[in-house]
Write a protein that holds these residues in place. Structure first.
Motif, mmCIF file in Angstrom:
data_model
loop_
_atom_site.group_PDB
_atom_site.id
_atom_site.type_symbol
_atom_site.label_atom_id
_atom_site.label_comp_id
_atom_site.label_asym_id
_atom_site.label_seq_id
_atom_site.Cartn_x
_atom_site.Cartn_y
_atom_site.Cartn_z
ATOM 1 N N ILE A 58 50.990 93.374 51.661
ATOM 2 C CA ILE A 58 52.213 93.333 50.863
ATOM 3 C C ILE A 58 53.390 93.863 51.676
ATOM 4 C CG2 ILE A 58 53.377 94.253 48.821
ATOM 5 C CD1 ILE A 58 50.628 94.362 47.457
ATOM 6 N N VAL A 59 53.160 94.997 52.342
ATOM 7 C CA VAL A 59 54.254 95.575 53.127
ATOM 8 C C VAL A 59 54.638 94.623 54.258
ATOM 9 C CG1 VAL A 59 54.959 97.510 54.589
ATOM 10 C CG2 VAL A 59 53.575 97.939 52.561
ATOM 11 N N ALA A 60 53.626 94.039 54.922
ATOM 12 C CA ALA A 60 53.906 93.183 56.068
ATOM 13 C C ALA A 60 54.736 91.970 55.670
ATOM 14 C CB ALA A 60 52.594 92.737 56.716
ATOM 15 N N TRP A 61 54.352 91.322 54.582
ATOM 16 C CA TRP A 61 55.026 90.076 54.242
ATOM 17 C C TRP A 61 56.287 90.267 53.402
ATOM 18 C CZ3 TRP A 61 49.896 89.102 55.638
ATOM 19 C CH2 TRP A 61 49.712 87.987 56.471
ATOM 20 N N ARG A 62 56.374 91.396 52.728
ATOM 21 C CA ARG A 62 57.495 91.569 51.818
ATOM 22 C C ARG A 62 58.490 92.618 52.266
ATOM 23 N NH1 ARG A 62 56.779 90.591 45.529
ATOM 24 N NH2 ARG A 62 56.482 88.360 45.760
ATOM 25 N N GLN A 63 58.298 93.206 53.409
ATOM 26 C CA GLN A 63 59.127 94.334 53.765
ATOM 27 C C GLN A 63 60.610 94.000 53.844
ATOM 28 O OE1 GLN A 63 58.386 95.622 57.905
ATOM 29 N NE2 GLN A 63 56.849 94.010 57.874
ATOM 30 N N PRO A 64 61.466 94.993 53.521
ATOM 31 C CA PRO A 64 61.101 96.319 53.020
ATOM 32 C C PRO A 64 60.724 96.251 51.550
ATOM 33 C CG PRO A 64 63.477 96.125 53.111
ATOM 34 C CD PRO A 64 62.920 94.816 53.614
ATOM 35 N N VAL A 65 59.753 97.069 51.165
ATOM 36 C CA VAL A 65 59.236 96.989 49.810
ATOM 37 C C VAL A 65 59.008 98.406 49.275
ATOM 38 C CG1 VAL A 65 56.834 96.860 50.598
ATOM 39 C CG2 VAL A 65 57.450 95.861 48.406
ATOM 40 N N THR A 66 59.192 98.578 47.986
ATOM 41 C CA THR A 66 59.002 99.904 47.395
ATOM 42 C C THR A 66 57.585 100.037 46.852
ATOM 43 O OG1 THR A 66 59.667 99.215 45.175
ATOM 44 C CG2 THR A 66 61.417 99.979 46.666
ATOM 45 N N ARG A 67 57.203 101.291 46.632
ATOM 46 C CA ARG A 67 55.875 101.525 46.073
ATOM 47 C C ARG A 67 55.719 100.930 44.668
ATOM 48 N NH1 ARG A 67 53.516 107.480 44.921
ATOM 49 N NH2 ARG A 67 52.357 106.860 43.083
ATOM 50 N N PRO A 68 56.742 101.060 43.785
ATOM 51 C CA PRO A 68 56.591 100.420 42.463
ATOM 52 C C PRO A 68 56.341 98.915 42.566
ATOM 53 C CG PRO A 68 58.436 101.932 42.439
ATOM 54 C CD PRO A 68 57.955 101.891 43.848
ATOM 55 N N GLU A 69 56.988 98.283 43.539
ATOM 56 C CA GLU A 69 56.787 96.846 43.716
ATOM 57 C C GLU A 69 55.348 96.550 44.161
ATOM 58 O OE1 GLU A 69 58.351 94.322 42.983
ATOM 59 O OE2 GLU A 69 57.847 92.673 44.332
ATOM 60 N N ILE A 70 54.860 97.358 45.083
ATOM 61 C CA ILE A 70 53.474 97.193 45.541
ATOM 62 C C ILE A 70 52.510 97.357 44.372
ATOM 63 C CG2 ILE A 70 51.655 98.222 46.981
ATOM 64 C CD1 ILE A 70 53.929 99.140 48.871
ATOM 65 N N GLU A 71 52.781 98.374 43.552
ATOM 66 C CA GLU A 71 51.873 98.650 42.443
ATOM 67 C C GLU A 71 51.972 97.587 41.358
ATOM 68 O OE1 GLU A 71 52.823 102.725 41.557
ATOM 69 O OE2 GLU A 71 51.461 103.428 43.122
ATOM 70 N N ARG A 72 53.149 96.998 41.213
ATOM 71 C CA ARG A 72 53.286 95.918 40.246
ATOM 72 C C ARG A 72 52.441 94.725 40.698
ATOM 73 N NH1 ARG A 72 55.571 91.384 39.395
ATOM 74 N NH2 ARG A 72 56.604 91.282 41.421
ATOM 75 N N LEU A 73 52.473 94.446 42.000
ATOM 76 C CA LEU A 73 51.710 93.306 42.519
ATOM 77 C C LEU A 73 50.212 93.534 42.419
ATOM 78 C CD1 LEU A 73 53.840 92.425 45.652
ATOM 79 C CD2 LEU A 73 53.357 90.907 43.744
ATOM 80 N N ARG A 74 49.801 94.766 42.689
ATOM 81 C CA ARG A 74 48.353 95.020 42.692
ATOM 82 C C ARG A 74 47.838 95.446 41.329
ATOM 83 N NH1 ARG A 74 46.200 99.048 45.897
ATOM 84 N NH2 ARG A 74 44.276 97.860 45.913
ATOM 85 N N GLY A 75 48.737 95.945 40.486
ATOM 86 C CA GLY A 75 48.316 96.364 39.161
ATOM 87 C C GLY A 75 47.613 97.704 39.121
ATOM 88 N N VAL A 76 47.572 98.403 40.253
ATOM 89 C CA VAL A 76 46.952 99.731 40.268
ATOM 90 C C VAL A 76 47.776 100.688 41.122
ATOM 91 C CG1 VAL A 76 44.567 99.023 39.912
ATOM 92 C CG2 VAL A 76 45.518 99.028 42.215
ATOM 93 N N ASP A 77 47.564 101.947 40.862
ATOM 94 C CA ASP A 77 48.219 102.983 41.655
ATOM 95 C C ASP A 77 47.875 102.784 43.131
ATOM 96 O OD1 ASP A 77 49.287 106.102 41.465
ATOM 97 O OD2 ASP A 77 47.936 105.711 43.136
ATOM 98 N N SER A 78 48.912 102.794 43.967
ATOM 99 C CA SER A 78 48.659 102.540 45.382
ATOM 100 C C SER A 78 49.214 103.648 46.263
ATOM 101 C CB SER A 78 49.281 101.197 45.798
ATOM 102 O OG SER A 78 48.739 100.152 45.019
ATOM 103 N N GLY A 79 49.565 104.764 45.643
ATOM 104 C CA GLY A 79 50.169 105.861 46.399
ATOM 105 C C GLY A 79 49.264 106.398 47.496
ATOM 106 N N GLY A 80 47.995 106.610 47.148
ATOM 107 C CA GLY A 80 47.067 107.169 48.117
ATOM 108 C C GLY A 80 46.856 106.244 49.305
ATOM 109 N N VAL A 81 46.713 104.963 48.992
ATOM 110 C CA VAL A 81 46.493 103.978 50.054
ATOM 111 C C VAL A 81 47.723 103.915 50.965
ATOM 112 C CG1 VAL A 81 45.945 101.587 50.539
ATOM 113 C CG2 VAL A 81 45.054 102.656 48.484
ATOM 114 N N LEU A 82 48.887 103.941 50.339
ATOM 115 C CA LEU A 82 50.134 103.881 51.091
ATOM 116 C C LEU A 82 50.245 105.076 52.032
ATOM 117 C CD1 LEU A 82 52.447 101.936 51.265
ATOM 118 C CD2 LEU A 82 53.585 103.166 49.422
#
Lengths: 212, 237
Positions: free
Chosen positions: A108-132
């Protein structure tokens, strides 16, 4: 393949073999990707000559165990993938893996950058803070300012290390996911500072272009 | 209360998290919850007022999200196909001329857990030495014992040796937690010479920098903490 031909690839005058050797020495010593101007400055040779030398070297090493690749805006000596198992065995290492969730967030970051964490989480549907955070710790992703949205969320981008690890000359080398129109949005290095030694940019003929 | 039993259950749980992909499980959990929610909306009658408010069919939102997620997964698959440094490709790390002994690798958390498990398993049943006022091993004392063994900044001791030398499993547990706490406070470091090597503890700050009150505050609230104000000079194991 005859070395003689490779040393002088259809160039009037050819390339000084000593320059090719010097470029190789620098690449070996550095380990990390080197941009053309850096090599040129270290050797005190014109950038155009260095570029030709790199092409010669790239060709000459093509079938060897250590190949010359264009990555992260520069050139780097890297082992040939076919010896991965033997090298891992020698070093006592195991192939480094990315978890599935890390791969997704990185994509997501690679193809959509710059991207925010809320946007990443909206796409994945789960909390992604730890992975980020894990990706930031590994140096594959970095923060790049904030948006003006409510809460001013941080923006994330991939790093030069990401390009190096994934063997990409620059972000434009990411394949377009044309049929997957959603991902194409925000593709590519749209602004300033992503490609680190900004001088060397994509396609192969870039090697023929002159630096500013 | 048996600390050992709690620790066992905890370790077993940790062991299980190692095997499971928790984030994957969370994904499924969320999806299951969303589906159950949608199902309940269909099954249960609702006042017309609420129906009008929800103009967009919640299923559409779900479908759209699923489609977007499919794209993300496809992109991740693409990324996975690239030969990667550390996986298929190696690069030469630039190295400076060696200036001393090779640094030890930082210890990893599973090595610690393995050690902890092993130490607990090694001890027999706790001795029956309970007294009416026996409140268990003293946290501060256990910590000070470790510090005494280290003997100042730069001191290094094998963690397994420390733990095995203790009499009761309870003391081992408390000492282990004490070491973790002191690592958290930045007093100690945990190191391994290589993967799977013995875990050693290293004191990284001077004795003067050790504020034992930080340890007391953690366990002995309400206590005046007299035992803990002992100067380090009084170290004796």
């Amino acid at each position: 393949m005859s070395e003689g031909i490779l040393e002088f690839p259809q160039r009037p005058g050819g390339v000084d073999p000593e320059l090719v050797a010097g470029v190789e020495a620098l690449l070996f010593a550095a380990g990390s990707p080197l941009a053309v101007p850096v090599i040129a400055q270290a050797l005190g040779e014109p950038a155009d000559e260095v570029r030709l030398a790199l092409q010669v070297l790239e060709q000459r090493r093509r079938d060897s165990g250590v190949v010359l690749d264009r990555v992260a805006g520069g050139w780097q000596l890297r082992t040939a993938p076919r010896f991965a198992a033997a090298v891992h065995h020698l070093l006592g290492t195991r192939p480094q893996k990315l978890s599935r969730s890390a791969s997704e967030v990185l994509a997501i970051v690679a193809w959509r950058q710059p991207v925010t964490r809320p946007e990443i989480e909206r796409l994945r549907g789960v909390d992604s803070g730890g992975v980020l955070k894990h990706l930031v710790d590994r140096g594959l992703v970095r923060t790049a300012g904030r948006t003006e949205d409510p809460g001013r969320p941080l923006l994330y981008r991939t790093t030069a290390l990401f390009l190096e690890v994934f063997g990409l000359p620059d972000l434009a080398a990411l394949p377009t996911l044309a049929e997957r129109e959603g991902m194409v949005r925000g593709l590519g290095p749209t602004d300033e500072e992503e490609v680190p030694p900004a001088s060397e940019v994509s396609p192969p003929e870039g090697a023929e272009r002159s630096e500013e | 209360m048996e600390v050992g039993r709690i620790a066992d259950a905890y370790l077993e749980w940790i062991e299980r998290t190692r095997a499971l992909d928790l984030s994957l499980a969370a994904d499924w959990l969320l999806m299951a919850a969303t589906l159950v929610h949608l199902k309940s909306l269909e099954l249960l009658p609702r006042p017309p007022a609420i129906l009008e408010e929800e103009e967009q069919d919640p299923r559409d939102a779900l479908i759209q999200q699923l489609q977007e997620y499919e794209r993300v997964k496809a992109a991740a698959d693409v990324l996975e196909t690239f030969p990667r440094v550390g996986r298929e490709i190696h690069v030469r790390p630039p190295r400076e001329a060696p200036t001393g002994p090779a640094p030890l690798a930082p210890g990893d958390v599973f090595a610690l857990l393995d050690l902890f498990h092993e130490i607990l398993a090694r001890g027999g049943p706790p001795e029956v030495t309970f007294q009416a006022d026996d409140s268990g091993p003293d946290f501060g004392l256990c910590c000070r014992r470790v510090l005494a063994l280290l003997g100042g900044k730069g001191g290094r001791v094998d963690l397994g040796t420390i733990l095995v030398s203790l009499r009761t499993p309870a003391e081992r547990v408390v000492t282990f937690v004490g070491v973790l706490e002191m690592v958290r406070l930045g007093w100690l470091d945990i190191e391994q010479e290589r993967h799977l090597a013995p875990v050693s503890v290293l004191q990284v700050v001077e004795d003067e920098a050790l504020d034992l009150h930080l340890l007391t505050g953690w366990v002995e609230e309400g206590e005046p903490g007299e035992q803990m104000t002992l100067p380090l000079g009084g170290r004796s194991a």
